[in-house]
Every structure is written in C-alpha cells, then in structure tokens.
Design an enzyme around this catalytic site. Structure first.
Site, PDB file in Angstrom:
ATOM      1  N   ARG A 141       0.591  -1.149  -0.007  1.00  0.00           N
ATOM      2  CA  ARG A 141      -0.007  -0.144   0.224  1.00  0.00           C
ATOM      3  C   ARG A 141       0.794   1.275   0.005  1.00  0.00           C
ATOM      4  O   ARG A 141       0.658   2.220  -1.068  1.00  0.00           O
ATOM      5  CB  ARG A 141      -0.809  -0.021   1.360  1.00  0.00           C
ATOM      6  CG  ARG A 141      -2.225  -0.423   0.971  1.00  0.00           C
ATOM      7  CD  ARG A 141      -2.711  -0.868   2.342  1.00  0.00           C
ATOM      8  NE  ARG A 141      -1.745  -2.139   2.915  1.00  0.00           N
ATOM      9  CZ  ARG A 141      -1.903  -3.268   2.455  1.00  0.00           C
ATOM     10  NH1 ARG A 141      -3.044  -3.655   1.488  1.00  0.00           N
ATOM     11  NH2 ARG A 141      -0.975  -4.185   2.828  1.00  0.00           N
ATOM     12  N   THR A 142       1.833   1.300   0.950  1.00  0.00           N
ATOM     13  CA  THR A 142       2.438   2.749   1.055  1.00  0.00           C
ATOM     14  C   THR A 142       3.248   2.891  -0.133  1.00  0.00           C
ATOM     15  O   THR A 142       3.041   4.118  -0.962  1.00  0.00           O
ATOM     16  CB  THR A 142       3.470   2.629   2.290  1.00  0.00           C
ATOM     17  OG1 THR A 142       2.665   2.186   3.317  1.00  0.00           O
ATOM     18  CG2 THR A 142       4.011   3.927   2.621  1.00  0.00           C
ATOM     19  N   LYS A 198      25.680  -3.067  -1.116  1.00  0.00           N
ATOM     20  CA  LYS A 198      27.241  -3.081  -0.999  1.00  0.00           C
ATOM     21  C   LYS A 198      27.660  -2.306  -0.244  1.00  0.00           C
ATOM     22  O   LYS A 198      28.874  -1.920  -0.002  1.00  0.00           O
ATOM     23  CB  LYS A 198      27.485  -2.150  -2.481  1.00  0.00           C
ATOM     24  CG  LYS A 198      27.037  -2.853  -3.772  1.00  0.00           C
ATOM     25  CD  LYS A 198      27.502  -2.021  -4.783  1.00  0.00           C
ATOM     26  CE  LYS A 198      26.898  -2.476  -6.212  1.00  0.00           C
ATOM     27  NZ  LYS A 198      27.036  -1.675  -7.100  1.00  0.00           N
ATOM     28  N   ARG A 249      11.144   4.079   2.957  1.00  0.00           N
ATOM     29  CA  ARG A 249      11.066   3.340   4.039  1.00  0.00           C
ATOM     30  C   ARG A 249      12.345   2.311   4.445  1.00  0.00           C
ATOM     31  O   ARG A 249      12.823   1.830   3.853  1.00  0.00           O
ATOM     32  CB  ARG A 249       9.712   2.122   3.715  1.00  0.00           C
ATOM     33  CG  ARG A 249       9.626   0.902   4.818  1.00  0.00           C
ATOM     34  CD  ARG A 249       8.253   0.280   4.640  1.00  0.00           C
ATOM     35  NE  ARG A 249       7.218   0.816   4.819  1.00  0.00           N
ATOM     36  CZ  ARG A 249       5.953   0.504   4.706  1.00  0.00           C
ATOM     37  NH1 ARG A 249       5.948  -1.121   4.517  1.00  0.00           N
ATOM     38  NH2 ARG A 249       4.945   1.211   5.120  1.00  0.00           N
ATOM     39  N   HIS A 302       5.150   6.017  11.322  1.00  0.00           N
ATOM     40  CA  HIS A 302       4.589   6.108  10.009  1.00  0.00           C
ATOM     41  C   HIS A 302       3.789   7.038   9.953  1.00  0.00           C
ATOM     42  O   HIS A 302       2.371   6.842   9.740  1.00  0.00           O
ATOM     43  CB  HIS A 302       3.914   4.566  10.227  1.00  0.00           C
ATOM     44  CG  HIS A 302       3.748   4.117   8.735  1.00  0.00           C
ATOM     45  ND1 HIS A 302       3.536   5.116   7.741  1.00  0.00           N
ATOM     46  CD2 HIS A 302       3.539   2.874   8.130  1.00  0.00           C
ATOM     47  CE1 HIS A 302       3.416   4.172   6.471  1.00  0.00           C
ATOM     48  NE2 HIS A 302       3.206   3.039   6.791  1.00  0.00           N
TER      49      HIS A 302
HETATM   50  C1  NCD Z   1       1.835  -0.796   8.200  1.00  0.00           C
HETATM   51  C2  NCD Z   1       3.213  -0.555   8.299  1.00  0.00           C
HETATM   52  O1  NCD Z   1       3.976  -0.718   7.359  1.00  0.00           O
HETATM   53  O2  NCD Z   1       3.706  -0.202   9.466  1.00  0.00           O
HETATM   54  N1  NCD Z   1       1.345  -0.908   6.865  1.00  0.00           N
HETATM   55  C3  NCD Z   1       0.973   0.164   6.133  1.00  0.00           C
HETATM   56  O3  NCD Z   1       1.868   0.736   5.855  1.00  0.00           O
HETATM   57  N2  NCD Z   1      -0.292   0.166   5.977  1.00  0.00           N
HETATM   58  C4  NCD Z   1       1.157  -1.774   9.072  1.00  0.00           C
HETATM   59  C5  NCD Z   1       1.660  -3.157   9.298  1.00  0.00           C
HETATM   60  O4  NCD Z   1       2.727  -3.453   8.579  1.00  0.00           O
HETATM   61  O5  NCD Z   1       1.141  -3.984  10.006  1.00  0.00           O
END
Ligand code: NCD
Length: 306
Positions: free
Chosen positions: A51-52, A80, A101, A129
């Site tokens: 999703r993200t 590397k 991320r 997040h």
């Molecule tokens: C979440 C995350 O990555 O922290 N997912 C997301 O980005 N919607 C929640 C999760 O992974 O449980």
C-alpha cells in the site's frame, strides 16, 4: 528543507489544510492531474510494502509526475554497504522528492539531513509511520467529522506497531480524547509514549487485555497485525499472533457508528466476514491514503520551491 519525518513536524493547522486539499482532490481530481508535470518522486523502500509504496506512486502519477526507485534493499547499493546519507545525496541528483521506508529507526531522518530535496518517512522500523497517520486522520475526519471527544481503542501489537505510535501522537493534540489500549502484556504500548505523550498531555487511557469487555465504549477500533518481523524469537510470535481476532459476534455490543480501522496488511486479526459490516473502514483508509499523499507531495514540493 521541509520534510515529514514525524507527524508532529506538522501543526494541527497544517494537518487541517492537508485534509482540506485531499477532500478537494477527491471532489475535483482533474484540477490536479498536471500539477506535478515534470516532477519525479523516488520511492526508496528498504522493507516490504504494498500500500504505502504503490499509493505514493499512484499519487505522483495522478498528479502528472513520474516515479523511480527500488522496492528492496538487496537491489540497491545498500547491499554493497552504502550509507543512507550517501544514498540520499545521490537520489537528490535524480528526483524532486523522496519517500523512504527503512527497517532502522531514524534512517529517514538521516536521509532528510543529507538530501537537498524533501524526504518523507514511509515507515522507520517499529518507530513511526506518519503518512499512514495522514490516511488515518483523513478517514477519521470523513467518518466522524472531526477529532474531538472520541474514545479510540488500539488493539493488537501496540509495542512494535509504528502506525499506532504515530496516530496516538497526532490525536494527542485534540481535546476530549480517551484511549483504550488493548494488547497482550508483552505487546503493550512502549512506556516512552505513555510518558512523553499520554501522561505529559494528561490524556486519559486504560490498558486491558480483553477486547470484548471494552468494545462497547469505543467510537473507533484500530486493529493491528502482530509485527512478526520485529520479533527476536519466532516462538513468541506464534504464541501471540492470534491474540485478537475480530469476528462479527464480537461486535454485538459495539456502537452502531463504530469505525473499524486497520492500516493493513491484515493477517488473521479481522475475519473477512467483518468486511461487509458498514462499520468496516479499512479499505476506505487505503483509498484515502492515496489522496492525502497527493496533498502531501504538493505541499512539500511547493515549500521546497520545486
Ligand atoms: C503498516 C506498516 O508498514 O507499518 N502497513 C502500512 O503501511 N499500511 C502496518 C503493518 O505492516 O502492520
């Protein structure tokens, strides 16, 4: 350079503005379809995501911009031994904005300190997040009409669940809120958040291990997945993973206007039979996440003068 590393980097007025822009995008998508023409978003994902990452990419494409990036650490020069700082300096030569991320807490902050373009934290370890929180806030505002006087239950892995940490921080600035923290003893909300956020702001909260005994009090129930990848020991994960499974029968005493939220991915913690309940909001959160990320990209690019 303005970045988004922690949800508290934005004032409540700025969050209101982002929500207003996202709502306008929902109403008038065509007005925004060329706003980022010629601009590039780099998605640097050192950890798995559906999703993200894809919502950031869809957001940029719907603004008329383009995207580049990688979706696993092994396919980047991190494999590397390149530092996050050097990666950030490098990507600044190719793109206008970064969404990152990373499994290490603080990595997006280091990137922001070294990049010459805005950096968005798309999740750092078990820490924060903020863009999931933006999606959550847009959802709450559309479902509830605002953020005040709500009783919000967080259920599941409150220790490692970074979406919970960021949403609690964001909501703590509004008045009349009460939090109900539902988790196994081993997965309680970290004490630094209780001390620095809840106690500091005098926010009433209760902790329990029993979802059904409190479900009737809640305006929002925010379910979470047990974060397998943060466990040191697989046996602990296996013992805790099915601590809570929300099923239709457990909603018997819930309010008729409860909003059931989940950042997704779900594993077992919400049975698919709940998806047809009108109180289920988790797929609305997914869609809202794209619109609010469009608003965020617009804001940060504008502030950066790009
Ligand atoms: C979440 C995350 O990555 O922290 N997912 C997301 O980005 N919607 C929640 C999760 O992974 O449980």
């Amino acid at each position: 350079m303005r970045s988004l590393i922690d949800i508290l980097d934005f004032t409540t007025e700025e969050l209101d503005e982002l929500i207003a822009v996202a709502n306008d995008i929902i109403e008038n998508p065509v007005k925004y379809s060329e706003k980022c023409k010629g601009k590039k978003l780099a998605t640097l994902f050192f950890e798995p995501s559906t999703r993200t990452r894809l919502s950031f990419e869809a957001a940029m494409l719907e603004l008329g911009g383009s995207v580049l990036g990688f979706s696993e650490a092994n396919s980047s020069s991190a494999a590397k031994g390149e530092s996050v700082a050097d990666t950030a300096k490098t990507i600044s030569c190719y793109a206008d904005i970064i969404a990152m991320r990373h499994p290490k807490e603080g990595a997006p902050l280091v990137a922001a300190q070294n990049a010459s373009i805005p950096v968005i934290n798309a999740g750092d370890g078990g820490h924060n997040h903020p863009t999931q929180t933006l999606a959550d806030l847009l959802t709450i505002s559309r479902e509830k009409g605002g953020f005040e006087n709500l009783t919000v239950g967080f259920c599941g892995d409150l220790k490692f669940g970074r979406t919970v940490h960021s949403l609690i921080s964001a909501l703590s600035r509004y008045s009349g809120l009460k939090f109900v923290l539902i988790s196994p003893d081993e997965l309680k909300l970290p004490s630094y958040i209780k001390k620095d956020v809840l106690k500091k702001r005098n926010i009433p909260y209760e902790q329990t291990t029993d979802l059904e005994s409190v479900i009737g009090d809640l305006d929002i129930l925010y379910m979470t997945r047990v974060q397998r990848e943060r466990f040191f020991n697989e046996e602990d994960y296996l013992r805790l993973k099915d601590s809570y499974i929300l099923e239709p029968r457990k909603l018997k005493n819930a309010k008729p206007d409860l909003s059931i939220m989940h950042p997704l991915p779900r594993v077992n913690e919400i049975s698919v039979a709940v998806d047809d309940d009108p109180r289920a909001c988790y797929f609305k959160q997914v869609l809202n996440g794209k619109y609010i990320r469009m608003a965020l990209i617009l804001k940060l690019l504008e502030e950066a003068g790009r």
